[in-house]
Design a protein around this motif. Sequence first.
Motif, PDB file in Angstrom:
ATOM      1  N   THR A   1       0.846  -1.199   0.000  1.00  0.00           N
ATOM      2  CA  THR A   1       0.000   0.000   0.000  1.00  0.00           C
ATOM      3  C   THR A   1       0.877   1.242   0.000  1.00  0.00           C
ATOM      4  O   THR A   1       1.683   1.439   0.919  1.00  0.00           O
ATOM      5  CB  THR A   1      -0.914   0.027   1.238  1.00  0.00           C
ATOM      6  OG1 THR A   1      -1.681  -1.180   1.275  1.00  0.00           O
ATOM      7  CG2 THR A   1      -1.842   1.219   1.195  1.00  0.00           C
ATOM      8  N   PRO A   2       0.749   2.097  -1.016  1.00  0.00           N
ATOM      9  CA  PRO A   2       1.631   3.280  -1.081  1.00  0.00           C
ATOM     10  C   PRO A   2       1.329   4.270   0.037  1.00  0.00           C
ATOM     11  O   PRO A   2       0.184   4.399   0.481  1.00  0.00           O
ATOM     12  CB  PRO A   2       1.308   3.874  -2.462  1.00  0.00           C
ATOM     13  CG  PRO A   2      -0.045   3.370  -2.800  1.00  0.00           C
ATOM     14  CD  PRO A   2      -0.173   2.023  -2.158  1.00  0.00           C
TER      15      PRO A   2
ATOM     16  N   LYS B   1      14.584  -4.438  -7.354  1.00  0.00           N
ATOM     17  CA  LYS B   1      13.936  -4.325  -8.671  1.00  0.00           C
ATOM     18  C   LYS B   1      12.465  -4.697  -8.595  1.00  0.00           C
ATOM     19  O   LYS B   1      11.627  -4.102  -9.292  1.00  0.00           O
ATOM     20  CB  LYS B   1      14.639  -5.212  -9.692  1.00  0.00           C
ATOM     21  CG  LYS B   1      16.014  -4.742 -10.106  1.00  0.00           C
ATOM     22  CD  LYS B   1      16.619  -5.708 -11.121  1.00  0.00           C
ATOM     23  CE  LYS B   1      18.001  -5.263 -11.587  1.00  0.00           C
ATOM     24  NZ  LYS B   1      18.583  -6.217 -12.559  1.00  0.00           N
ATOM     25  N   THR B   2      12.130  -5.672  -7.778  1.00  0.00           N
ATOM     26  CA  THR B   2      10.752  -6.173  -7.681  1.00  0.00           C
ATOM     27  C   THR B   2      10.158  -5.924  -6.297  1.00  0.00           C
ATOM     28  O   THR B   2       9.193  -6.572  -5.917  1.00  0.00           O
ATOM     29  CB  THR B   2      10.721  -7.674  -7.999  1.00  0.00           C
ATOM     30  OG1 THR B   2      11.610  -8.363  -7.100  1.00  0.00           O
ATOM     31  CG2 THR B   2      11.132  -7.936  -9.435  1.00  0.00           C
ATOM     32  N   MET B   3      10.729  -5.026  -5.553  1.00  0.00           N
ATOM     33  CA  MET B   3      10.257  -4.716  -4.201  1.00  0.00           C
ATOM     34  C   MET B   3       9.034  -3.803  -4.307  1.00  0.00           C
ATOM     35  O   MET B   3       9.143  -2.604  -4.557  1.00  0.00           O
ATOM     36  CB  MET B   3      11.387  -4.027  -3.426  1.00  0.00           C
ATOM     37  CG  MET B   3      11.123  -3.803  -1.974  1.00  0.00           C
ATOM     38  SD  MET B   3      12.647  -3.099  -1.202  1.00  0.00           S
ATOM     39  CE  MET B   3      12.022  -2.704   0.415  1.00  0.00           C
ATOM     40  N   ASN B   4       7.848  -4.380  -4.133  1.00  0.00           N
ATOM     41  CA  ASN B   4       6.590  -3.673  -4.369  1.00  0.00           C
ATOM     42  C   ASN B   4       6.142  -2.945  -3.093  1.00  0.00           C
ATOM     43  O   ASN B   4       5.294  -3.419  -2.345  1.00  0.00           O
ATOM     44  CB  ASN B   4       5.511  -4.652  -4.826  1.00  0.00           C
ATOM     45  CG  ASN B   4       4.232  -3.934  -5.230  1.00  0.00           C
ATOM     46  OD1 ASN B   4       4.254  -2.728  -5.511  1.00  0.00           O
ATOM     47  ND2 ASN B   4       3.121  -4.656  -5.256  1.00  0.00           N
ATOM     48  N   SER B   5       6.736  -1.798  -2.860  1.00  0.00           N
ATOM     49  CA  SER B   5       6.403  -1.000  -1.686  1.00  0.00           C
ATOM     50  C   SER B   5       6.900   0.422  -1.913  1.00  0.00           C
ATOM     51  O   SER B   5       7.651   0.696  -2.854  1.00  0.00           O
ATOM     52  CB  SER B   5       7.055  -1.583  -0.426  1.00  0.00           C
ATOM     53  OG  SER B   5       8.471  -1.528  -0.528  1.00  0.00           O
TER      54      SER B   5
ATOM     55  N   PRO C   1      11.582   5.061 -10.171  1.00  0.00           N
ATOM     56  CA  PRO C   1      10.853   4.292  -9.157  1.00  0.00           C
ATOM     57  C   PRO C   1      10.108   3.097  -9.708  1.00  0.00           C
ATOM     58  O   PRO C   1       9.526   2.312  -8.937  1.00  0.00           O
ATOM     59  CB  PRO C   1       9.862   5.332  -8.591  1.00  0.00           C
ATOM     60  CG  PRO C   1       9.593   6.231  -9.746  1.00  0.00           C
ATOM     61  CD  PRO C   1      10.880   6.314 -10.521  1.00  0.00           C
ATOM     62  N   GLN C   2      10.099   2.908 -11.027  1.00  0.00           N
ATOM     63  CA  GLN C   2       9.284   1.880 -11.637  1.00  0.00           C
ATOM     64  C   GLN C   2       9.762   0.467 -11.283  1.00  0.00           C
ATOM     65  O   GLN C   2      10.963   0.212 -11.184  1.00  0.00           O
ATOM     66  CB  GLN C   2       9.300   2.025 -13.169  1.00  0.00           C
ATOM     67  CG  GLN C   2       8.715   3.331 -13.669  1.00  0.00           C
ATOM     68  CD  GLN C   2       7.265   3.490 -13.251  1.00  0.00           C
ATOM     69  OE1 GLN C   2       6.463   2.548 -13.310  1.00  0.00           O
ATOM     70  NE2 GLN C   2       6.901   4.692 -12.830  1.00  0.00           N
ATOM     71  N   LEU C   3       8.765  -0.423 -11.052  1.00  0.00           N
ATOM     72  CA  LEU C   3       9.071  -1.835 -10.835  1.00  0.00           C
ATOM     73  C   LEU C   3       9.655  -2.442 -12.110  1.00  0.00           C
ATOM     74  O   LEU C   3       9.261  -2.075 -13.224  1.00  0.00           O
ATOM     75  CB  LEU C   3       7.812  -2.599 -10.436  1.00  0.00           C
ATOM     76  CG  LEU C   3       7.338  -2.484  -8.979  1.00  0.00           C
ATOM     77  CD1 LEU C   3       5.911  -3.005  -8.847  1.00  0.00           C
ATOM     78  CD2 LEU C   3       8.279  -3.251  -8.070  1.00  0.00           C
TER      79      LEU C   3
ATOM     80  N   LEU D   1       8.983   1.965  -0.063  1.00  0.00           N
ATOM     81  CA  LEU D   1      10.418   1.962   0.154  1.00  0.00           C
ATOM     82  C   LEU D   1      11.152   1.405  -1.058  1.00  0.00           C
ATOM     83  O   LEU D   1      12.219   1.908  -1.435  1.00  0.00           O
ATOM     84  CB  LEU D   1      10.760   1.138   1.395  1.00  0.00           C
ATOM     85  CG  LEU D   1      12.200   1.225   1.886  1.00  0.00           C
ATOM     86  CD1 LEU D   1      12.584   2.659   2.187  1.00  0.00           C
ATOM     87  CD2 LEU D   1      12.395   0.344   3.121  1.00  0.00           C
ATOM     88  N   GLY D   2      10.574   0.396  -1.697  1.00  0.00           N
ATOM     89  CA  GLY D   2      11.171  -0.151  -2.912  1.00  0.00           C
ATOM     90  C   GLY D   2      11.270   0.900  -4.000  1.00  0.00           C
ATOM     91  O   GLY D   2      12.282   0.992  -4.711  1.00  0.00           O
ATOM     92  N   ALA D   3      10.224   1.731  -4.125  1.00  0.00           N
ATOM     93  CA  ALA D   3      10.243   2.796  -5.135  1.00  0.00           C
ATOM     94  C   ALA D   3      11.338   3.812  -4.831  1.00  0.00           C
ATOM     95  O   ALA D   3      12.025   4.294  -5.740  1.00  0.00           O
ATOM     96  CB  ALA D   3       8.876   3.475  -5.180  1.00  0.00           C
ATOM     97  N   VAL D   4      11.518   4.117  -3.549  1.00  0.00           N
ATOM     98  CA  VAL D   4      12.578   5.057  -3.163  1.00  0.00           C
ATOM     99  C   VAL D   4      13.947   4.458  -3.469  1.00  0.00           C
ATOM    100  O   VAL D   4      14.826   5.127  -4.037  1.00  0.00           O
ATOM    101  CB  VAL D   4      12.463   5.403  -1.663  1.00  0.00           C
ATOM    102  CG1 VAL D   4      13.685   6.194  -1.196  1.00  0.00           C
ATOM    103  CG2 VAL D   4      11.187   6.189  -1.389  1.00  0.00           C
TER     104      VAL D   4
END
Length: 382
Positions: free
Chosen positions: A329-330, A359-363, A377-379, A365-368
Amino acid sequence: QSTWGCQIQIIRDMNRLTRRLYKFTVVVAWLMILQLFLFYLYDDEFYVIPFTIAQYVTSIPSVLTPSLYDRPTFVNKLDLFNHSSVQCHESMPASRIVDTLANWGITSDWTARIFSTNRDEGWFTGCLKPEAYEIVPNEWHYVYFGKLNFTFSHLLSMLSAHKLGGAETIYFHINDTQPSGEYWNQARAHLPLFIVHHAAPTTVFGQKVEIPEHQSDISRLEALLLDGGIYTDFDVITLRRPTELLRYETTMGRDKSDCLGNGIIVAKQSSAFLQLYLESYRRYKPKCWSCNSVLTPNRIARANRQLINIDTTFYALTAENSYKLYSPTPIDLSNSTFIHLWSRFYSNYINNISPELIKTMNSSLGAVFRTIYYGSPQLWDT
């Protein structure tokens, strides 16, 4: 008749004793109230100075040599209003204070004498006001003593300071043991990194300092007092250039209601607040993990709010709710300059992240992380 006379005398003696006990109790009660009032004015752990009140400016001896740093002078120990909050407020004229005390039924020559000086001026200063220009250099400081396993998360922290925070120089304060490994080599190759070698402080004001974290606490204050700039822990990620913060002499963030976190400090050279902060280590408490580190600066700030800016976004994500960073959840980070990852609670996760994993961290924090390392920030497609 003799017995009756004795009883009357006993009653008189008891009444006399009761009156004396009552007077004694009243005196003790007033002394206790006065003591509490003094602690309230001057804070329960700092600089209980002679009770000459209000018209005198108190000078606290500087921690450092007078040739390098001016002694910080400050007033406004009389923090009667909104004492539990370090949030900025507007000045309160002395006349308003007298009126407020009068509404409480406190009217005397004593209160008039206390607040007679500068009646028409603001006796209580409000929050620290920003300067018209940047007074803090946009330079970062990291401190670590001992052998450091320089992981990808350490690299991301430094990269964020440079790429997103615009750090012109990153000073890394270490002893003779330099990190090694792939990510350390990347840091040396791609960052404006300047290694500062010095031993960890083993004493402070004649007292032994043996806990590594406390040694780091002291060193970060010394580094900022000498050079100014921004100190961040390695589990802090910078999201944007701290432009506004560079206009304040000192900025820290609220960690908890009674704490100012020292994992992020923005301060100019010879900051008056940091001098008081370091001076407080004269009462170093080695057995208390957080006393000097985060409880003490909060007490100093309560008594000297004209010396520090309190940023409410540094620790907006607390240790309890920082799990949201790792959730799909963003969350909105647009108002934040820094985010604290609370590595103490998520060490197994943070220490094991890698360029491939993010690369595949869907959160959020992953985008950051992807923005910092890959520029977007793209997956990534799996």
